[in-house]
Every structure is written in structure tokens, then in C-alpha cells.
Design an enzyme around this catalytic site. Sequence first.
Site, PDB file in Angstrom:
ATOM      1  N   GLN A 259       0.721  -1.125   0.335  1.00  0.00           N
ATOM      2  CA  GLN A 259      -0.488   0.130   0.135  1.00  0.00           C
ATOM      3  C   GLN A 259       0.611   0.821   0.120  1.00  0.00           C
ATOM      4  O   GLN A 259       0.483   2.169  -0.376  1.00  0.00           O
ATOM      5  CB  GLN A 259      -0.683   0.066   1.373  1.00  0.00           C
ATOM      6  CG  GLN A 259      -2.357  -1.279   1.344  1.00  0.00           C
ATOM      7  CD  GLN A 259      -3.006  -1.054   0.115  1.00  0.00           C
ATOM      8  OE1 GLN A 259      -3.521   0.174  -0.345  1.00  0.00           O
ATOM      9  NE2 GLN A 259      -2.662  -2.267  -0.472  1.00  0.00           N
ATOM     10  N   HIS A 262       1.702   3.087  -2.851  1.00  0.00           N
ATOM     11  CA  HIS A 262       1.297   3.663  -4.144  1.00  0.00           C
ATOM     12  C   HIS A 262       1.495   4.808  -3.775  1.00  0.00           C
ATOM     13  O   HIS A 262       0.924   5.803  -4.984  1.00  0.00           O
ATOM     14  CB  HIS A 262      -0.159   3.346  -3.578  1.00  0.00           C
ATOM     15  CG  HIS A 262      -1.139   1.978  -4.101  1.00  0.00           C
ATOM     16  ND1 HIS A 262      -0.830   2.059  -5.780  1.00  0.00           N
ATOM     17  CD2 HIS A 262      -1.512   0.701  -4.218  1.00  0.00           C
ATOM     18  CE1 HIS A 262      -2.517   1.197  -6.095  1.00  0.00           C
ATOM     19  NE2 HIS A 262      -2.212   0.334  -4.755  1.00  0.00           N
ATOM     20  N   GLU A 327      -9.923   0.618   4.527  1.00  0.00           N
ATOM     21  CA  GLU A 327     -10.572  -0.057   2.960  1.00  0.00           C
ATOM     22  C   GLU A 327      -9.519  -1.458   3.214  1.00  0.00           C
ATOM     23  O   GLU A 327     -10.503  -2.309   2.209  1.00  0.00           O
ATOM     24  CB  GLU A 327      -9.407   0.992   1.842  1.00  0.00           C
ATOM     25  CG  GLU A 327      -9.627   0.666   0.449  1.00  0.00           C
ATOM     26  CD  GLU A 327      -8.104   0.655  -0.502  1.00  0.00           C
ATOM     27  OE1 GLU A 327      -7.379   1.675  -0.145  1.00  0.00           O
ATOM     28  OE2 GLU A 327      -9.114   1.519  -1.501  1.00  0.00           O
ATOM     29  N   HIS A 328      -8.522  -1.941   2.968  1.00  0.00           N
ATOM     30  CA  HIS A 328      -7.785  -3.404   3.119  1.00  0.00           C
ATOM     31  C   HIS A 328      -7.675  -4.101   4.917  1.00  0.00           C
ATOM     32  O   HIS A 328      -7.738  -3.135   5.535  1.00  0.00           O
ATOM     33  CB  HIS A 328      -6.962  -3.135   2.111  1.00  0.00           C
ATOM     34  CG  HIS A 328      -6.922  -2.927   0.560  1.00  0.00           C
ATOM     35  ND1 HIS A 328      -6.105  -1.217   0.806  1.00  0.00           N
ATOM     36  CD2 HIS A 328      -7.480  -3.206  -0.085  1.00  0.00           C
ATOM     37  CE1 HIS A 328      -6.874  -1.631  -1.199  1.00  0.00           C
ATOM     38  NE2 HIS A 328      -7.224  -2.757  -1.060  1.00  0.00           N
ATOM     39  N   ASP A 361      -5.919  -7.354  -5.467  1.00  0.00           N
ATOM     40  CA  ASP A 361      -5.514  -5.782  -6.073  1.00  0.00           C
ATOM     41  C   ASP A 361      -6.081  -6.212  -8.166  1.00  0.00           C
ATOM     42  O   ASP A 361      -6.334  -5.525  -8.054  1.00  0.00           O
ATOM     43  CB  ASP A 361      -4.491  -4.947  -6.016  1.00  0.00           C
ATOM     44  CG  ASP A 361      -4.352  -4.765  -5.120  1.00  0.00           C
ATOM     45  OD1 ASP A 361      -5.073  -3.512  -4.767  1.00  0.00           O
ATOM     46  OD2 ASP A 361      -2.900  -3.744  -4.435  1.00  0.00           O
ATOM     47  N   HIS A 420     -53.569  15.087  -3.137  1.00  0.00           N
ATOM     48  CA  HIS A 420     -53.062  13.811  -2.355  1.00  0.00           C
ATOM     49  C   HIS A 420     -54.547  12.394  -2.579  1.00  0.00           C
ATOM     50  O   HIS A 420     -54.769  11.317  -2.881  1.00  0.00           O
ATOM     51  CB  HIS A 420     -52.581  13.215  -1.613  1.00  0.00           C
ATOM     52  CG  HIS A 420     -50.857  13.777  -2.184  1.00  0.00           C
ATOM     53  ND1 HIS A 420     -50.192  14.898  -2.821  1.00  0.00           N
ATOM     54  CD2 HIS A 420     -49.682  13.071  -2.439  1.00  0.00           C
ATOM     55  CE1 HIS A 420     -49.482  15.138  -2.671  1.00  0.00           C
ATOM     56  NE2 HIS A 420     -48.920  13.324  -2.583  1.00  0.00           N
TER      57      HIS A 420
END
Lengths: 433, 433
Positions: A259, A262, A327-328, A361, A420
Site C-alpha cells: 500500500q 502507491h 479499506e483493506h 488488487d 393526494h
Amino acid sequence: MPVFLDATAADFEAAFAALLTAKREDSPDVDQIVGDIIADVRSRGDAAVIDLTARFDRITLTPGTLRITDAEIAQAVTQVSPEDRAALELAAARIRAYHERQMPQDASWTDDAGATLGWRWTPVSAAGLYVPGGLASYPSSVLMNAIPAKVAGVARLAITVPTPDGVLNPLVLAAARIAGVDEVYRIGGAQAIAALAYGTDTIAPVDKITGPGNAFVAAAKRRVFGRVGIDMIAGPSEILVIADGDNDPDFIALDLLSQAEHDESAQSILITTDPAFGQAVSDAVDRHLQTLERRAIAGASWRDFGAIITVPDLDTAAALSNRIAPEHLELCVADADALSAQITHAGAIFLGQWTPEAIGDYIGGPNHVLPTARSARFSSGLSVMDFVKRTTLARMTPEALRAVGPSAERLAASESLQAHGLSVTARLRKLNG
Amino acid sequence: MPVFLDATAADFEAAFAALLTAKREDSPDVDQIVGDIIADVRSRGDAAVIDLTARFDRITLTPGTLRITDAEIAQAVTQVSPEDRAALELAAARIRAYHERQMPQDASWTDDAGATLGWRWTPVSAAGLYVPGGLASYPSSVLMNAIPAKVAGVARLAITVPTPDGVLNPLVLAAARIAGVDEVYRIGGAQAIAALAYGTDTIAPVDKITGPGNAFVAAAKRRVFGRVGIDMIAGPSEILVIADGDNDPDFIALDLLSQAEHDESAQSILITTDPAFGQAVSDAVDRHLQTLERRAIAGASWRDFGAIITVPDLDTAAALSNRIAPEHLELCVADADALSAQITHAGAIFLGQWTPEAIGDYIGGPNHVLPTARSARFSSGLSVMDFVKRTTLARMTPEALRAVGPSAERLAASESLQAHGLSVTARLRKLNG
């Protein structure tokens, strides 16, 4: 040096809260520039897109060359090695198989009152996928965005991918072809988002836009939201590994670095029940950082946002994980399923030591577009659901209307919405009269 | 006078396109004011909320009186008539029964490679529901927002409802109680959204905010999006009725007016195969507009945005409907199911002449929070899905990693993400070594 925290320390709560709220991303304020670009594309269409592409990507296009032709794609794809192609095809097949199971079911039933109720799912007619150019131009992301759209039944799927100086990325084009993408345009930035949302003479508008991008692309997606649907605005990537001492420190170090490499704003956190193991992982990270190709990026991420947290037990680890809503999430413990059952907020969970996050991934099958920045508390990763929408269905019989109509009349009256109520009253009168 | 269009006329396409793109809503630009309010609540918490409530709602609160107590709610609910209460309870039971069927299923399977894959749904932990004050304070909307949240399993559901001059709305509180709402706060506007998103000493933050509101509320929801999840930003309501000549013009006129009476920006459209029927509906609308309580609003909406379109056949009607992508669609034709099968974009479909749209607003069972402004092309009405999120699951065995790992290594290399590849390589080496 990453932060070392001990969950039993007196000052832990403050330190952990600081970790949770650390601002990792400085988004430049490009909103005004993006607003101008969108307005330009709306008013001048292709001409604006061509001018902006000349300026930002240094290539001169015409309406006839905005689109990358099938022949160009075929030509580019010949440059992909058979091995890369086979890897893309295996990934595509596995992603497709996973996502086909996500297709939601229609429903219809008749209830006690005699009303027939239900819903029906239909695909979005046209979707656009933004693919970044340059370093972050990932063929895997093409698969992860395009395949759910095609599984959902999206009839028209267009990609935009900038080609600075005219250079095509063969792997991206190969992935597009494998995923069944219908159109590919060599444009990028806010101008690509504007063209997809509003259309030009050459590029028909779409109904939904997904895919990652830089600050300009993110700002443009925010601005066109409402006109079209968008997926999430993704932040920098994150991983949380929960590991006991019975793991190979090298595995975990590489998972954390996968990670960190990235983005300097990425965040990698280890929570472990074994302080000695935490230290061994830290040492292994440092060792790999000496040789890693992207060591400048990964090193900065690890130094600024990395953390190793020791906890007295796995219950504490689960509780901290749920506050992070990662996230992961890798669960490298003896009974990963039992720990997984305690996790309430996470984008994706990877169970056991043989499931590195990198598998997710590329090739696992689940989507790699996942909620970042604690948004797993309220949102999900990309899926087939992002490319379908539900129409609810209701049919009253005269008997059903007699049964429930009077309550509708009463509620309409309580809300002072006379028409209505009258729309029900008129029908009940005819039925009863 | 509404627009009369004939789908076979030479100038139809231009006129229909104008109808599709008519700007019905002028959103005042309140973004700066809202930004300041949110910043104030973030920095001063309860004190800011109390000051802003004094200013906008003319009531003086303390941290201890921000929340409407259970005793106050019980007291207010005694003012609700048994008939109104029974109507709310029937509506709640029907909405609950419908939404319980929406709960998505978890999945887990083992594939050919030996990988165990799947996903799991979990509820959002805490949700906030904004309820407008004043005229648009609808108990039915409380049911429509709160019940899906509770069906999803949201443990903590808080409502904010402004009480200008301190006046409570007994029906709103009764609906909240019936729906199982946990906390009710007497605040509104952007300050309520900010308090729900960021929390104060008295109001714990939530993870998701839903519910309708004015321009300030809508702007605040846009701003806090990302920090929390939000539902759609709803525009003015719309109805499209497709009717053949074999209908009571009075029914259809009242259905058109039941949207028009919501808002001067609402839009009501009739598409019919029978020009004489279209004229009869127009006459019936005019007749009802003479006496309708909300005739000023409904009349303005019908005059400015109403339309009656005659078509040669129902295929044409379906095609035009799909371009409109209406929020509400009534199919008052002999074979409504057959026509429904041709509809690709609509928020909710009401089948047959005994199903007025108002039934869907109150008591049918499906949700009345639906996509407006053509967004049914890419989005769905509110549902249980808005209050759950999916975690994907993956577990590789050594065999599965041997099978798919090499492809992951290759794709990582193609994207120049070395640590991704190494995290797989290290494991394969250990397995093979």
C-alpha cells in the site's frame, strides 16, 4: 519511523484518535479551473476538448481522431506479451465470475390486501470509465471498473484515457478489449469528465461515470454529479493488518509496503498481539525499503503515516479496526473466520497468511475499488450494483384500494395535501358508488 | 395553460427536448453561508447549534433541552387521534413488510482454484434523519426514511426536526415512535446536518444522513458528504401518467394535481393515445384548480411545467417515458404489465387505474423517496440498501495461491508495483521452497 503505539498505554486513546483524524491528503483547490473547463466543453463541445487536449497532453486532435479506432487498439494489443495477456484474461475471468454473483434479483408478490408489489432492476444505459494516464494508468483498474458494468448489462461503455504526447498504453487497451469496452477516447482531465457527462458532437453523453483520477478529475466528478451518477471519490489507499506472532515478518512487511508504494499519502498499519513480532515487521520493512524501486514513495508513506500498534488481545484489535474502518483488512491469525465475524466496517477482508492484499488488487475476484478514509462505515466497494437501478412496482386491485385507501386519505389530510387524498377518494367513490 | 404536444408533429422533437431540459428549480447560492455554519458547529459544538437555533427558530435551548425527551414525545403523541395513529401504524406495517424483502444476502463459495470468496453485509452503525419543519414536515417521510434504516439493523437512529417558536408536530413524533427512532433533536437547517455529521457534546455523530430539506439543508448535505454518507439530493417532484382513452379523466387529473400541489416547481405530464381524453383531463384539472386548497401552488406548477402529449401508440409513449426517466410513472392502460416491461428508467411504477400515485406516497409499501430530475437513469429510490454496506471476503489456500499468484506477480510487474509482486513472490517461494 512509523508510530509505535501500545493499546494498554495511558496516552493511547489520544494517540489513536490523532492517527484516525490525521489529514493525509492536501487537495489543491482546483474547483474554479474545473468549473471553467466544464463550461467550455458544454458550450464549445469537441472544439473545447481538442483545445484542452492540445494544451495538457500536447497532441493535436480532430473530431475524427478523438476516438482510438479498433484498428489502433488491435495494433497496440499486438505489443502485449502473451504472458501479460494471459494474466489479464485470467484476472478478467475471475473478476467476471465473482461479479456475476452480485446481480440482484427482481421480486414480485401479492400481499394480504391483494396488492401486487415488487421491484425490477435495469442496467444503466451508458457508462463512462475514466482511466488516468501516466504512472497511475493501471490495466487492472480497467478490468475492475468495466467488468461490473458489462455484467450489469450496460449496453454502451466508453473509456477516456489521456495519451500525453500521443503515447498509447497497450496494456490498458488490451484490458479494455478483454472487458468488452465499446468506445475508447484519447482524452483526459476535467474535459474528459465534462464530455462524458454532457456529450459533444463526437462523444455521446453517458449516465454514470466511474474510475479514479487526479484532483481535477475528482473535482469534475463532484461537479457533474446529479447530471450523471458517479462512483465514490477515492482517497489515498490504506491497509490494516491484524497479525498474531505466528507469521512471517517478511510477508507482513511486504503487504504493508504494497500500500505504501502507491502514494506518499497511503497509510499502512499493523496491529499485533506480539510486540516482538511488531518489531520484526518494522525491521523487515526497513530492510525492503533499502532496495524497493518505489522506496521514495513507500518510505515517505511509512514514515509519515505508518503505525504499529500492540494490543493485549484480538478483541481489542477488532474494536480498533472497527474504528479505523479500513479499506483493506488482512487477518493473519489462527482463526481468521472468528476474527472476521467481529469486523463490522471494512471494504475488503483478506483471510489468512496466504491471502496478500495484492491478490485482491489483481486476481482474487472481488473488486479493488473500495471505500477509503473511513468511509467503509457507510459505503461499499464498486460492484454490479453501481451499474443497475431499481424501479419499484405496485398494483392495487379494487379490493386492495378499499382496504388501504382510507388510511391514505387520512394521512393526506394530516399533511394538508388535498389532491393526494382526492385521487384516492374519487376512486373509492366510483368503486362504492 | 400546460403545453400540448403532438408526438407526430414536425416540431415535436424540439419541443420535447425543451421540456426535458427545462430548468425548474432556481437553487439560491447558499453555499458560503452553509460553509460558515458548519465551521461554527465544528468549532463551538452545542453552543453554535443553540445560537443558530435561537436565531432561525426563535427558541432558546440549552444542551439539556436540545433533545426532545421521551416524556415530551409521549405527551405529544396523546394529541394524535386514534384514527391518524391507526393510519400511521398500517402504513408503517406495510412499509416494513416491503422493505424487509430488500435485505440483501451474504454469500460464500469456494471456486475451482480453491479460493473461498464471498461478501457480507453489515448495517451502518448510526444514521441521522433530517425532517423539515413547517409546511413540508411530513410524518409519512419519517416512516419512509426511518423504517428502512431500522430494517437494515441500524442500532442508533437520530432525527433532527426544527420546531420554529417551539411548536412540536405530534404526527411527526408519533411516526418517529412507531418507526423505532432512538433520539429526536429539536434543531434544523445546516446546523442540524453539521451536528449529525461532526457531533457535539450532546449529539453523537452519525455515519449516514438522509431526508429531505430546503436549499440550506441540501447544501450542507453536499458539504458533509464523504465525512458521512448521504442519500440523494432530491429535486422537485414529478409524475408522468401514460393513459389510454379508457380512463376516468377525473382520476388522472387528480393524480397530476397531487404532484403539482407539492411545489410550484413540480412537474406533471400526461402522455395519451387519445387526444380527446387529453382534453378531458385538461378540463378536469382546470375544474379542480378552482377549488383545490393548494390551488395557487398546483396552478403555477401546472401552468409552467405541465404537459399533455398525444402519441400514436404506446410504444411511442414508452420511448418518451424512458427519455424522461420519471420519478413516478402511472400506467393506466389495458395491459399495464406489458407496457411496464418496456420501461427502462423510472423511480416507481404504478400499474392500472386503481393505483393512484398517492397510494405510493403513504401506504403502498414501496418507498416514496425516489430519484428526481431524470436521475432514475442511474439511481434508485431509498431502500434498505442505503443503510447497509458490503465487505468483500477472500481466502487463498496454498494451492489457490500457486494457481493464481503468478498472474498477480505479472500484473504487478506490468504496473511497476514491485512490493505488490514481492508480497506474492515471498509466499510462493516459501510454499515452493
